[in-house]
Scaffold this motif. Sequence first.
Motif, PDB file in Angstrom:
ATOM      1  N   LEU A  50      27.266  30.457   6.752  1.00  0.00           N
ATOM      2  CA  LEU A  50      26.704  29.521   5.852  1.00  0.00           C
ATOM      3  C   LEU A  50      25.240  30.135   5.967  1.00  0.00           C
ATOM      4  N   ASP A  51      24.700  30.935   7.287  1.00  0.00           N
ATOM      5  CA  ASP A  51      23.559  31.341   7.137  1.00  0.00           C
ATOM      6  C   ASP A  51      23.309  32.369   6.354  1.00  0.00           C
ATOM      7  N   LEU A  52      24.279  33.233   6.234  1.00  0.00           N
ATOM      8  CA  LEU A  52      24.187  34.184   5.310  1.00  0.00           C
ATOM      9  C   LEU A  52      24.310  34.058   3.882  1.00  0.00           C
ATOM     10  N   ALA A  53      25.098  33.212   3.501  1.00  0.00           N
ATOM     11  CA  ALA A  53      25.235  32.619   2.136  1.00  0.00           C
ATOM     12  C   ALA A  53      24.129  31.825   1.710  1.00  0.00           C
ATOM     13  N   MET A  54      23.512  31.080   2.468  1.00  0.00           N
ATOM     14  CA  MET A  54      22.225  30.482   2.412  1.00  0.00           C
ATOM     15  C   MET A  54      20.995  31.253   1.922  1.00  0.00           C
ATOM     16  N   ALA A  55      21.201  32.385   2.673  1.00  0.00           N
ATOM     17  CA  ALA A  55      20.135  33.354   2.431  1.00  0.00           C
ATOM     18  C   ALA A  55      19.954  34.062   0.921  1.00  0.00           C
ATOM     19  N   ARG A  56      21.309  33.772   0.471  1.00  0.00           N
ATOM     20  CA  ARG A  56      21.511  34.274  -1.080  1.00  0.00           C
ATOM     21  C   ARG A  56      21.219  33.066  -2.218  1.00  0.00           C
ATOM     22  N   LEU A  57      21.087  31.908  -1.444  1.00  0.00           N
ATOM     23  CA  LEU A  57      20.921  30.628  -2.462  1.00  0.00           C
ATOM     24  C   LEU A  57      19.573  30.884  -3.327  1.00  0.00           C
ATOM     25  N   ALA A  58      19.612  30.724  -4.445  1.00  0.00           N
ATOM     26  CA  ALA A  58      18.259  30.743  -5.181  1.00  0.00           C
ATOM     27  C   ALA A  58      17.499  29.312  -5.032  1.00  0.00           C
ATOM     28  N   ARG A  59      16.067  29.245  -5.252  1.00  0.00           N
ATOM     29  CA  ARG A  59      15.399  28.025  -4.897  1.00  0.00           C
ATOM     30  C   ARG A  59      16.007  26.917  -5.896  1.00  0.00           C
ATOM     31  N   GLY A  60      16.393  25.674  -5.478  1.00  0.00           N
ATOM     32  CA  GLY A  60      16.904  24.751  -5.978  1.00  0.00           C
ATOM     33  C   GLY A  60      18.162  24.684  -6.197  1.00  0.00           C
ATOM     34  N   GLY A  61      19.135  25.714  -5.818  1.00  0.00           N
ATOM     35  CA  GLY A  61      20.440  26.068  -5.954  1.00  0.00           C
ATOM     36  C   GLY A  61      21.265  25.291  -4.814  1.00  0.00           C
ATOM     37  N   VAL A  62      22.661  25.087  -5.115  1.00  0.00           N
ATOM     38  CA  VAL A  62      23.352  24.237  -4.396  1.00  0.00           C
ATOM     39  C   VAL A  62      24.561  25.280  -3.700  1.00  0.00           C
ATOM     40  N   LEU A  63      24.971  24.995  -2.598  1.00  0.00           N
ATOM     41  CA  LEU A  63      26.333  25.252  -2.144  1.00  0.00           C
ATOM     42  C   LEU A  63      27.054  24.328  -1.550  1.00  0.00           C
TER      43      LEU A  63
END
Length: 738
Positions: A674-687
């Motif tokens: 999740l840390d690796l994926a959240m680093a790829r999440l754009a501003r305001g994005g949702v995972l």
Amino acid sequence: MSDRYELVLTCPKSLEGLLAEEAVGLGLAEVREQVAGVRGLGDLETAYRLCLWSRLANRVLLVLGRFPVGSPDELYQGVQTFDWQDHLLPSGSLAVEFNGHGSGIDNSHFGALKVKDAIVDQLRRHSGQRPSVDKLNPDLRIHLRLERGEAVLSLDLSGYSLHQRGYRLQQGVAPLKENLAAAILIRAGWPRIAAAGGALVDPMCGVGTFLVEAGMMAADLAPNLRRERWGFGNWLGHVPALWKKLHAEAEERAAAGLARPPLWIRGYEADPRLIQPARNNIERAGLDGWIRVYQGELATFEPHPDRGQTGLVVCNPPYGERLGDPASLLYLYQHLGERLRGRCEGWEAAVFTGAPELGRRMGIRSHKQYAFWNGALLCKLLLFKVVPEQFVTDRSEPAPGDARMIGGQLVERPPAVRSAPARLSEGGRMFANRLQKNFKSLGKWARREGIECYRLYDADMPEYALAVDLYRDWVHVQEYAPPRSVDPEKAQVRLLDALAAIPQALDIDPARVVIKRRERQAGSRQYGRQDQQGRFMEVGEGGVRLLVNLTDYLDTGLFLDHRPLRLRIQREAAGKRFLNLFCYTATATVHAAKGGARGTTSVDLSKTYLDWARRNLALNGFSEKHRLEQADVMDWLAADRGEYELIFIDPPTFSNSKRMEGVFDVQRDHTRLLDLAMARLARGGVLYFSNNFRKFQLDPLLAQRYALEEISAQTLDPDFVRNPKIHRAWRLQAKQRD
């Protein structure tokens, strides 16, 4: 040498009693049964007759003598007490078969070597020549059995096993040996039926072994009449004139038998690849004027068209080895019973089976059962009299124009009386009632929402630990592996009860029921192909079309419990870049594309599932702007530098594919994932993160780093509310800075 010998006839285990009766009829005196054989007394003519006419023996052994053995040296000396010049030329060849152990002899190879040395050394002393060893086609085959310190030394008159008649040069998968097939026919009463002019039908004839053995009995053919090589052919004690006399008598009987009007013997086989081999075998046996074989499903087989004709229906249904076999075998037996009741009234039937519990599902009571060993598998021969008094089910008149799907073919029901559905057990009725209740309530919801695939039953009743899913007009059943505390036989009975109930409760063709066992999967089995049918079907969901495969893999290509998450992604995807990790067949990606995503990236380690994903996208007209990446997700995330406004992660509980280094464990590795994926999440994005590990605990430190909300209850449709532990799901966003 004496005119009367001790003769030993070997046979498959469980045929001893029948072989003893046969041997007495062929002239053997003072017959006694022993394990996997019989022994008695007879002259050379009797020995020859047994070789020629025995339908049940493997070998005919002429005993030279018995002697005590206390050591390897005593074995050697004992063999040398026999005059081998009476049996074998010094220039000839021999082979030795040794059975047993003890007296300092630890293995059969060592024992055979001592016997061979004793014979060779004696002949070399007398002639200066020594015979050679030929294991395949020796002039003389010696057999020695060592048991409890006694050696029984014999000559093998048969040469190679008598079950090898010479006609079956082509065979199917796991065919019955010819002598076992003959034993089954004898136990089923075929000699009596044939003598009365009766008929014989095998509705699953394979390469025709039952048909040929039955034909040889009916036409009075010696089973080994056509054999060209015998163990006694180069034995110095052989009397050719006596053998020729017996062989000529057998040929005269065969000619007379084949000149009679042939009995009606027919075989049906669903696999077209076996038809010509069966016909070739029949022709080699000299019975092509007596036997006919037709290509056809079980539902097409017919008894003699003359309604006054009766006889024997005999078959050996296939054994289950693949996913889905419990269902297919159950329905096969039910169809067989249905066909017997509807078309073969007044006949007799014999079903040889490795699953006798399925025989009880045929709707006919067996009046006799016999145990037989088929190799290492204990099987049962079930005998039936096909008369109404033995029927377990009621009978009713068919509806006009009635037809049904059987084996993938539309088969019109004949205008004859047909059987009603098999009567369900009490447990089966309970299970059927629960299915009907669920179908009534969930069916309304599914039709209203336009849902074609949904879960109908999920171990609602603990004793029936199954998941039952509907895929349009197909039923996909997953059997949960029972705990060790449950008796496997009881579990099997309950499974068969449930499988019998499903077609009746849902009014669905049994051919459209597929069953699999649900167990923890790891390594290559996660992605491994379970079957080779290659049958894909389209299903609809949320305005998209998706491909599922119910037979070839453990999973179908569509996780039904993720339906609400997929539809949520579709609603939220407009204009966003979407990332699907552990994408499987990329069904969520198709929904995102349908929702207007401006681009998608889907990552999975399996080429098989990525190919499937590509087909799902193409089926909906999506090809451009949709990237598929074959990679280990953790490695790919560490290297990727893209940004995504919408991310979906549904990892396996464990993965140790050979394509990745180490093992992925969702409990251990989810924080880094999740840390690796959240680093790829754009501003305001949702995972969105989901997994189905029942004991999963989310790392509490993640709530300190991200805005995190568990949404599990919001991601369950009515078909999964009975099982809220089917998965857990969370919504993650970056925390807003103050």
